[in-house]
Design an enzyme around this catalytic site. Sequence first.
Site, short mmCIF file in Angstrom:
data_model
loop_
_atom_site.label_atom_id
_atom_site.label_comp_id
_atom_site.label_asym_id
_atom_site.label_seq_id
_atom_site.Cartn_x
_atom_site.Cartn_y
_atom_site.Cartn_z
CE LYS A 105 -4.43 -1.77 1.19
NZ LYS A 105 -5.49 -2.00 2.15
NE ARG A 128 -7.69 -8.16 0.13
CZ ARG A 128 -7.18 -7.42 -0.86
NH1 ARG A 128 -6.12 -6.65 -0.65
NH2 ARG A 128 -7.73 -7.43 -2.06
N1 HH2 Z 1 -7.46 -3.64 0.45
C1 HH2 Z 1 -7.75 -3.65 -0.86
C2 HH2 Z 1 -8.87 -4.36 -1.34
N2 HH2 Z 1 -9.64 -5.08 -0.51
N3 HH2 Z 1 -10.12 -5.86 1.66
C3 HH2 Z 1 -9.84 -5.88 2.98
N4 HH2 Z 1 -10.58 -6.61 3.82
N5 HH2 Z 1 -8.78 -5.19 3.50
C4 HH2 Z 1 -7.97 -4.43 2.71
O1 HH2 Z 1 -7.03 -3.78 3.25
C5 HH2 Z 1 -8.24 -4.37 1.30
C6 HH2 Z 1 -9.34 -5.11 0.81
C7 HH2 Z 1 -6.90 -2.89 -1.81
O2 HH2 Z 1 -5.84 -3.67 -2.30
P1 HH2 Z 1 -5.84 -4.39 -3.73
O3 HH2 Z 1 -6.95 -5.38 -3.84
O4 HH2 Z 1 -4.50 -4.96 -3.98
O5 HH2 Z 1 -6.02 -3.19 -4.75
P2 HH2 Z 1 -7.23 -2.73 -5.67
O6 HH2 Z 1 -8.32 -2.26 -4.77
O7 HH2 Z 1 -6.63 -1.61 -6.49
O8 HH2 Z 1 -7.68 -3.90 -6.50
#
Ligand code: HH2
Length: 277
Positions: A222, A256
């Site tokens: 992040k 995660r």
């Molecule tokens: N962060 C992201 C997406 N979903 N769900 C939970 N429970 N906690 C988190 O911190 C979280 C989440 C964002 O990360 P990522 O899926 O890699 O990115 P993007 O939203 O750009 O797909």
Amino acid sequence: MSRALRCGKFTLSLERPLIMGVVNVTPDSFSDGGMFAGSAEAIAYGRRLIDEGADLLDIGGESTRPGSAPAPLDEERRRVLPVIRGLCACGVPVSVDTRKPELMREALAAGAGMVNDIGALGAAGALEAVAASDAAVCLMHMRGEPRTMQADPSYADVVRDVREYLRDRVAAARASGIALERIVVDPGFGFGKTLEHNLALLRGLPAFVELGAAVMAGLSRKAMLGRLTGREAGDRVHASVAAALVAVGKGANIVRVHDVAATRDALAVWQAVMRNG
Ligand code: HH2
């Protein structure tokens, strides 16, 4: 007392920290968007994460990075359902990362064992969609909407405010018939938070353990880690592993992560020390 998380046909022990591997089937996720030409590649990638040590997989079809636009239901459905179907017999629970109650129902019918909702089941019909199943749910805190959430977020006391929100969402989930053994809470690092807010939440993670549900932390790659190290998203593996270890040390039950193998090795060392502590 032994604790466990119920995720559909799976029951995961919380005696050791668990690794949730991220499979983003999106063109625009902040660190891994556009990785897959189709469902087959995403399924193969999910299998690889299981081989590397993922205890559960999170399948997402909508990027929620700061500034992102929502994905239409049809598009999100087309991205995630074939991947869930392809992975749900691979031996670990599969989670669907969505805010849409229709897709929650469809994913659960397709074999998902968990709903991961950055909107904490706040959409109309979302509580009912999960309550009608035996799946787990992750209730995450977000301030505002992804498109605008990083525009000057402010809190009176970030740990207290986020904790109170999650306490209320846990109460709403329980009142709709979702047992505590099916609930995970997540302070939502980076979702409407400054670097200082994120650091305060990480320091204050034990306050979330007190809610009685399992605790998830999503710090992987992040922007806060970019701010601390000066590195781009694809180059934040070491910082992500360090952050995962800090989170587990503060009581997180599930991390995660995108980089499963590296996290797995770090947690193996952590566990060996803690077991004999
Ligand atoms: N962060 C992201 C997406 N979903 N769900 C939970 N429970 N906690 C988190 O911190 C979280 C989440 C964002 O990360 P990522 O899926 O890699 O990115 P993007 O939203 O750009 O797909």
